[in-house]
Design an enzyme around this catalytic site. Structure first.
Site, PDB file in Angstrom:
ATOM      1  N   CYS A   1      -2.689   1.268   9.711  1.00 22.89           N
ATOM      2  CA  CYS A   1      -3.726   0.278  10.041  1.00 22.89           C
ATOM      3  C   CYS A   1      -3.926   0.166  11.550  1.00 22.89           C
ATOM      4  CB  CYS A   1      -3.390  -1.067   9.423  1.00 22.89           C
ATOM      5  SG  CYS A   1      -1.803  -1.693   9.938  1.00 22.89           S
TER       6      CYS A   1
ATOM      7  N   GLU B   1      -2.236  -8.905   5.251  1.00 26.69           N
ATOM      8  CA  GLU B   1      -2.318  -7.970   6.377  1.00 26.69           C
ATOM      9  C   GLU B   1      -3.392  -6.958   5.982  1.00 26.69           C
ATOM     10  OE1 GLU B   1       0.893  -5.260   6.852  1.00 26.69           O
ATOM     11  OE2 GLU B   1       0.508  -4.985   8.983  1.00 26.69           O
TER      12      GLU B   1
ATOM     13  N   PRO C   1       0.822  -1.211   0.000  1.00 26.71           N
ATOM     14  CA  PRO C   1       0.000   0.000   0.000  1.00 26.71           C
ATOM     15  C   PRO C   1       0.861   1.269   0.000  1.00 26.71           C
ATOM     16  CG  PRO C   1       0.239  -0.793   2.222  1.00 26.71           C
ATOM     17  CD  PRO C   1       1.097  -1.682   1.368  1.00 26.71           C
TER      18      PRO C   1
ATOM     19  N   VAL D   1      -9.653  -6.087  -1.371  1.00 26.92           N
ATOM     20  CA  VAL D   1      -8.646  -6.576  -2.328  1.00 26.92           C
ATOM     21  C   VAL D   1      -8.009  -7.868  -1.794  1.00 26.92           C
ATOM     22  CG1 VAL D   1      -6.446  -6.047  -3.469  1.00 26.92           C
ATOM     23  CG2 VAL D   1      -8.214  -4.297  -3.322  1.00 26.92           C
TER      24      VAL D   1
ATOM     25  N   SER E   1       2.109   0.519  -4.510  1.00 28.07           N
ATOM     26  CA  SER E   1       0.918   1.309  -4.839  1.00 28.07           C
ATOM     27  C   SER E   1       1.266   2.280  -5.965  1.00 28.07           C
ATOM     28  CB  SER E   1       0.462   2.094  -3.608  1.00 28.07           C
ATOM     29  OG  SER E   1      -0.465   3.084  -4.009  1.00 28.07           O
ATOM     30  N   GLU E   2       0.319   2.479  -6.871  1.00 25.40           N
ATOM     31  CA  GLU E   2       0.561   3.428  -7.967  1.00 25.40           C
ATOM     32  C   GLU E   2       0.663   4.860  -7.444  1.00 25.40           C
ATOM     33  OE1 GLU E   2      -1.508   0.854  -8.218  1.00 25.40           O
ATOM     34  OE2 GLU E   2      -3.300   1.721  -7.308  1.00 25.40           O
TER      35      GLU E   2
ATOM     36  N   THR F   1      -9.317  -5.043   2.956  1.00 26.85           N
ATOM     37  CA  THR F   1      -9.901  -6.380   3.080  1.00 26.85           C
ATOM     38  C   THR F   1     -10.526  -6.813   1.755  1.00 26.85           C
ATOM     39  OG1 THR F   1     -10.311  -5.876   5.384  1.00 26.85           O
ATOM     40  CG2 THR F   1     -11.513  -7.746   4.491  1.00 26.85           C
TER      41      THR F   1
HETATM   42  P1  ADP Z   1      -5.961   1.049   0.237  1.00 31.34           P
HETATM   43  O1  ADP Z   1      -7.446   1.254   0.328  1.00 31.34           O
HETATM   44  O2  ADP Z   1      -5.251   1.082   1.526  1.00 31.34           O
HETATM   45  O3  ADP Z   1      -5.321   1.858  -0.850  1.00 31.34           O
HETATM   46  P2  ADP Z   1      -5.936  -1.221  -1.535  1.00 31.34           P
HETATM   47  O4  ADP Z   1      -6.225  -2.612  -1.113  1.00 31.34           O
HETATM   48  O5  ADP Z   1      -6.864  -0.566  -2.491  1.00 31.34           O
HETATM   49  O6  ADP Z   1      -5.782  -0.443  -0.158  1.00 31.34           O
HETATM   50  O7  ADP Z   1      -4.475  -1.106  -2.147  1.00 31.34           O
HETATM   51  C1  ADP Z   1      -3.363  -1.801  -1.642  1.00 31.34           C
HETATM   52  C2  ADP Z   1      -2.549  -2.314  -2.803  1.00 31.34           C
HETATM   53  O8  ADP Z   1      -3.346  -3.235  -3.540  1.00 31.34           O
HETATM   54  C3  ADP Z   1      -2.100  -1.232  -3.782  1.00 31.34           C
HETATM   55  O9  ADP Z   1      -0.808  -1.542  -4.272  1.00 31.34           O
HETATM   56  C4  ADP Z   1      -3.121  -1.379  -4.910  1.00 31.34           C
HETATM   57  O10 ADP Z   1      -2.642  -0.928  -6.165  1.00 31.34           O
HETATM   58  C5  ADP Z   1      -3.286  -2.881  -4.921  1.00 31.34           C
HETATM   59  N1  ADP Z   1      -4.499  -3.373  -5.597  1.00 31.34           N
HETATM   60  C6  ADP Z   1      -5.706  -2.781  -5.665  1.00 31.34           C
HETATM   61  N2  ADP Z   1      -6.553  -3.551  -6.386  1.00 31.34           N
HETATM   62  C7  ADP Z   1      -5.854  -4.653  -6.770  1.00 31.34           C
HETATM   63  C8  ADP Z   1      -6.159  -5.833  -7.536  1.00 31.34           C
HETATM   64  N3  ADP Z   1      -7.370  -6.048  -8.062  1.00 31.34           N
HETATM   65  N4  ADP Z   1      -5.168  -6.755  -7.709  1.00 31.34           N
HETATM   66  C9  ADP Z   1      -3.954  -6.555  -7.181  1.00 31.34           C
HETATM   67  N5  ADP Z   1      -3.608  -5.474  -6.458  1.00 31.34           N
HETATM   68  C10 ADP Z   1      -4.532  -4.543  -6.255  1.00 31.34           C
END
Ligand code: ADP
Length: 399
Positions: free
Chosen positions: A330, A296, A196, A278, A223-224, A276
């Site tokens: 978290c 986690e 994240p 994802v 994370s992007e 949770t």
């Molecule tokens: P937050 O709400 O804390 O940003 P996310 O679960 O959305 O949490 O993001 C945590 C990580 O999961 C980031 O690197 C995000 O790019 C990645 N992510 C989100 N969607 C997907 C997916 N469908 N498959 C793999 N990684 C994902």
């Protein structure tokens, strides 16, 4: 017996307008800070710390279709860099590189792997200022807190370097006289590590350190919103002598990258920190190829203050629990429950302390609270505030 309600008058709840003005700096001070961020970015760029391409097989690589995504400074909204926006094809190549590297890295002695990790740790510590600046630039936390994250993140690599030499097996007493039972621990293979934005370095080192220590190789998907720190850490891993292909970084289209990691039979483990929702998708997707998963997911963290608490200690502890990383960890307290006898005293002291927290750009002198990560986060906090008020919460202070 317990308090009437959680105290919900946190300063950040009242800050959307303040944050909005930080995103579009209009004051002289915020313009200066924005210039400071720009010159930090320029310095990091000239010293090779501002990487914008993915890292596959030890090579810096553009997205195959040339696409990029913007990485923005959450304090100003300004674009720091355009990074490669990768998807399934790049991920498959990163997996192939990691799979190739696994055949040799898994056979390197534990002592050698330990030395490489130790060197990586030393390099991260040697560059803690630059890495801290990168974290503040792309994630927003105050510089001091960001440099603290570098030390914290590096400690996972140090620990892994030490533990690499202690991956012992077991001999189990057998039920039969002519058998001997023993457990030999072996690396599982290629690991997909999805992280994240709230700890751009520490969430990576906590996953990659143990994987490399065991002899696994990794494909990291940061994370992007915060890929820059991950890319700088990958550069340092190469300088530390960790072989090309053992550490790969791809970022961009999260679902596509995730799907490629899940579909590949060569990826033997997924390690993930995030939401949770994802996490559930990844767990389900990992079943197709029976991968191991470590997840986690979201936290739920009440902070409870009893009548006999030492007020100063309770205040300091609650501030740290609630406001670390502007409440974006978290384990940040998401409700504060105060016993009746100490309620008034605590509520007033807490309200005053919050009033004194300096909110601003993480590069600003004395700033204790950086911006939230993006507009969606501001709106989420706003909706929590409105929800609390609609359910009878009393606001102790505004702005
Ligand atoms: P937050 O709400 O804390 O940003 P996310 O679960 O959305 O949490 O993001 C945590 C990580 O999961 C980031 O690197 C995000 O790019 C990645 N992510 C989100 N969607 C997907 C997916 N469908 N498959 C793999 N990684 C994902």
């Amino acid at each position: 017996m317990f308090a009437r309600m959680a105290i919900r008058t946190f300063k950040l709840f009242q800050k959307p307008s303040h944050l909005a003005s930080m995103r579009h700096p209009t004051t002289v001070l915020s313009r200066q800070i924005s210039m400071e961020a720009e010159s930090v970015a320029a310095r990091l760029n000239s010293s090779g710390f501002l990487r914008t391409q993915g890292f596959i097989g030890g090579k810096w690589t553009d997205a195959y279709d040339g696409k990029t995504i913007k990485v923005c400074n959450p304090a100003s909204g300004e674009v720091i860099a355009n990074v490669s926006c990768m998807g399934g094809r790049e991920t498959n190549d990163a997996i192939a590189s990691a799979y190739d590297a696994f055949s040799s890295w898994s056979k390197v002695t534990a002592a050698e792997r330990s030395k490489c990790l130790r060197k990586w740790y030393d390099l991260i510590i040697a560059h803690k200022e630059e890495l801290g600046q990168l974290i503040t630039l792309e994630q927003g936390k105050p510089l001091k807190e960001a440099v603290g994250e570098v030390a914290y993140g590096a400690s996972f690599i140090e620990f892994s370097a030490e533990e690499a030499k202690r991956i012992y097996g077991d001999i189990i007493p057998s039920a039969l006289p002519d058998r001997r039972l023993f457990v030999l621990k072996q690396p599982v293979g290629v690991v997909g590590a999805i992280t994240p934005w709230n700890f751009p370095l520490a969430m990576i080192t906590r996953k990659v350190g143990p994987a490399l220590a065991c002899g696994c190789t990794v494909v990291i998907k940061p994370s992007e919103l915060t890929p820059l720190t991950a890319l700088a850490a990958a550069e340092l891993s190469l300088q530390a002598g960790i072989p090309p292909g053992a550490v790969n970084v791809v970022m961009g289209n999260a679902p596509e990258i995730g799907d490629a990691l899940l579909a590949s039979p060569q990826v033997r483990k997924i390690t993930f920190t995030g939401s949770t929702a994802v996490g559930k998708k990844l767990m389900a997707g990992a079943a197709g190829t029976v991968k191991k998963v470590s997840l986690e997911l979201g936290g739920n963290a009440p902070c409870i203050i009893f009548d006999d608490a030492d007020l100063d200690v309770a205040l300091k502890g609650t501030l740290a629990a609630k406001f670390r990383n502007s409440g974006q960890t978290c384990v940040c307290a998401n409700r504060i429950i105060v016993q009746e006898g100490i309620y008034e005293k605590f509520a007033n002291a807490f309200s005053n302390a919050v009033q004194n927290l300096q909110v601003g750009d993480g590069f600003g002198e004395g700033v204790a609270q950086g911006p939230l990560i993006n507009e969606a986060a501001v709106q989420k906090v706003e909706s929590f505030l409105q929800d609390a008020i609609s359910k009878g919460a009393k606001v102790l202070q505004w702005g």
